[in-house]
Every structure is written in structure tokens, then in C-alpha cells.
Write an enzyme that holds these catalytic residues in place. Structure first.
Site, PDB file in Angstrom:
ATOM      1  N   HIS A  50      30.747  36.959  44.292  1.00  0.00           N
ATOM      2  CA  HIS A  50      31.851  36.854  45.265  1.00  0.00           C
ATOM      3  C   HIS A  50      31.757  37.965  46.301  1.00  0.00           C
ATOM      4  O   HIS A  50      32.542  38.912  46.239  1.00  0.00           O
ATOM      5  CB  HIS A  50      33.194  36.928  44.540  1.00  0.00           C
ATOM      6  N   ILE A  56      33.604  40.842  48.477  1.00  0.00           N
ATOM      7  CA  ILE A  56      35.023  41.143  48.692  1.00  0.00           C
ATOM      8  C   ILE A  56      35.762  40.880  47.391  1.00  0.00           C
ATOM      9  O   ILE A  56      35.311  40.109  46.550  1.00  0.00           O
ATOM     10  CB  ILE A  56      35.645  40.325  49.851  1.00  0.00           C
ATOM     11  N   GLY A  59      40.914  37.079  46.062  1.00  0.00           N
ATOM     12  CA  GLY A  59      42.357  37.075  46.294  1.00  0.00           C
ATOM     13  C   GLY A  59      43.160  36.828  45.035  1.00  0.00           C
ATOM     14  O   GLY A  59      44.220  37.426  44.844  1.00  0.00           O
ATOM     15  N   VAL A  60      42.668  35.978  44.167  1.00  0.00           N
ATOM     16  CA  VAL A  60      43.399  35.675  42.933  1.00  0.00           C
ATOM     17  C   VAL A  60      43.525  36.926  42.050  1.00  0.00           C
ATOM     18  O   VAL A  60      44.522  37.087  41.351  1.00  0.00           O
ATOM     19  CB  VAL A  60      42.750  34.487  42.180  1.00  0.00           C
ATOM     20  N   GLU A  64      46.917  38.763  40.731  1.00  0.00           N
ATOM     21  CA  GLU A  64      47.097  39.203  39.349  1.00  0.00           C
ATOM     22  C   GLU A  64      47.502  40.677  39.292  1.00  0.00           C
ATOM     23  O   GLU A  64      48.356  41.054  38.485  1.00  0.00           O
ATOM     24  CB  GLU A  64      45.815  38.972  38.541  1.00  0.00           C
TER      25      GLU A  64
END
Length: 146
Positions: A50, A56, A59-60, A64
């Protein structure tokens, strides 16, 4: 109130490699806010995919981290800092807006606030900044306390 890394490890039900709060910098019980931080290290295996050429933070995982900060806030503003067999579950994520990416080795500064609550449900707003004070994301979410 500050919580060091050892205390955060004890309190959060999430454990390595899925714990995304290193330290609690401040808890304001009157305003029901918490300020936490976490650094996604560049050697984290998530960056292998990723994205390999320009990694980067997913986003998930930032969402969290916001939810984990919320759990810590709920524990800190209660009468005792203890899980006492309670479970905290992310129930709903809404109105999340990503402004900029967070890169490996940048510190995520997470600020979360309890906006309101009804029995078993806590409504939060949260913002994540990088170490340069750029807003990375902001959003609202609900935590269910079982």
C-alpha cells in the site's frame, strides 16, 4: 492526564500489530476530549502493498486509530480506568473526509471528542493531523459499549 505506551498497551483491547495508539498526550474530562498519537513505522509490512512505489497509511487504519482513541477516552472519563469485561465496538462511521495522505514515519496526532451519548452508544467527532499540523482527515463515528 497523560498515558504512556505501557499503560495504553494495558488498556486497549487491540494488541500488536493492530494497536494504533502509542501515547495519550492529554485527556480533558470536562470537554470530553482526548489527544493521542501514533507513528506508522516505515518497516510495517502493510507498506509492501500500500503502495510499494509510494507508500501511504491506509485510510481504514487511520479510522481504526480514531476508534481506539475513543475507547481510551471512554475509559479515562469513567470512574475507573479499567475494561471490567466491557466491549467497545465501532458501530458506524460517517462523514469521513480525507484531506491529505499520511506517509510512513509521520506522527498521526489524533484528537477525539464525545459529542453526545445515549445508553450504550457514544457519538464521536475526530480529527487526525500529521506532525506538520496538516489535517489528514476528519469524521464522525459511533462506538457501542456492550
Amino acid at each position: 492526564m497523560e498515558l504512556n505506551n505501557k499503560k495504553v498497551k494495558e488498556l486497549l483491547p487491540q494488541k500488536e500489530p493492530f494497536r494504533f495508539v502509542d501515547y495519550v498526550d492529554d485527556v480533558d474530562k470536562n470537554n470530553k476530549t482526548i489527544q493521542c498519537n501514533y507513528t506508522f513505522k516505515s518497516d510495517n509490512p502493510i507498506f509492501l502493498g500500500h503502495f510499494p512505489q509510494e507508500p501511504i497509511v491506509p485510510g481504514v487504519l487511520l479510522i481504526e486509530a480514531m476508534a481506539q482513541s475513543a475507547i481510551l477516552l471512554m475509559l479515562c472519563i469513567g470512574n475507573e480506568i479499567s475494561l471490567d469485561g466491557e466491549k467497545y465496538l465501532l458501530s458506524k462511521v460517517e462523514e469521513v473526509r480525507f484531506n491529505k495522505p499520511l506517509f510512513p514515519n509521520q506522527k498521526a496526532n489524533i484528537i477525539s471528542k464525545i459529542e453526545r451519548s445515549i445508553p450504550h452508544f457514544y457519538f464521536f467527532s475526530s480529527k487526525v493531523y500529521n506532525g506538520f499540523e496538516d489535517k489528514i482527515l476528519e469524521g464522525k463515528f459511533i462506538v457501542f459499549k456492550k
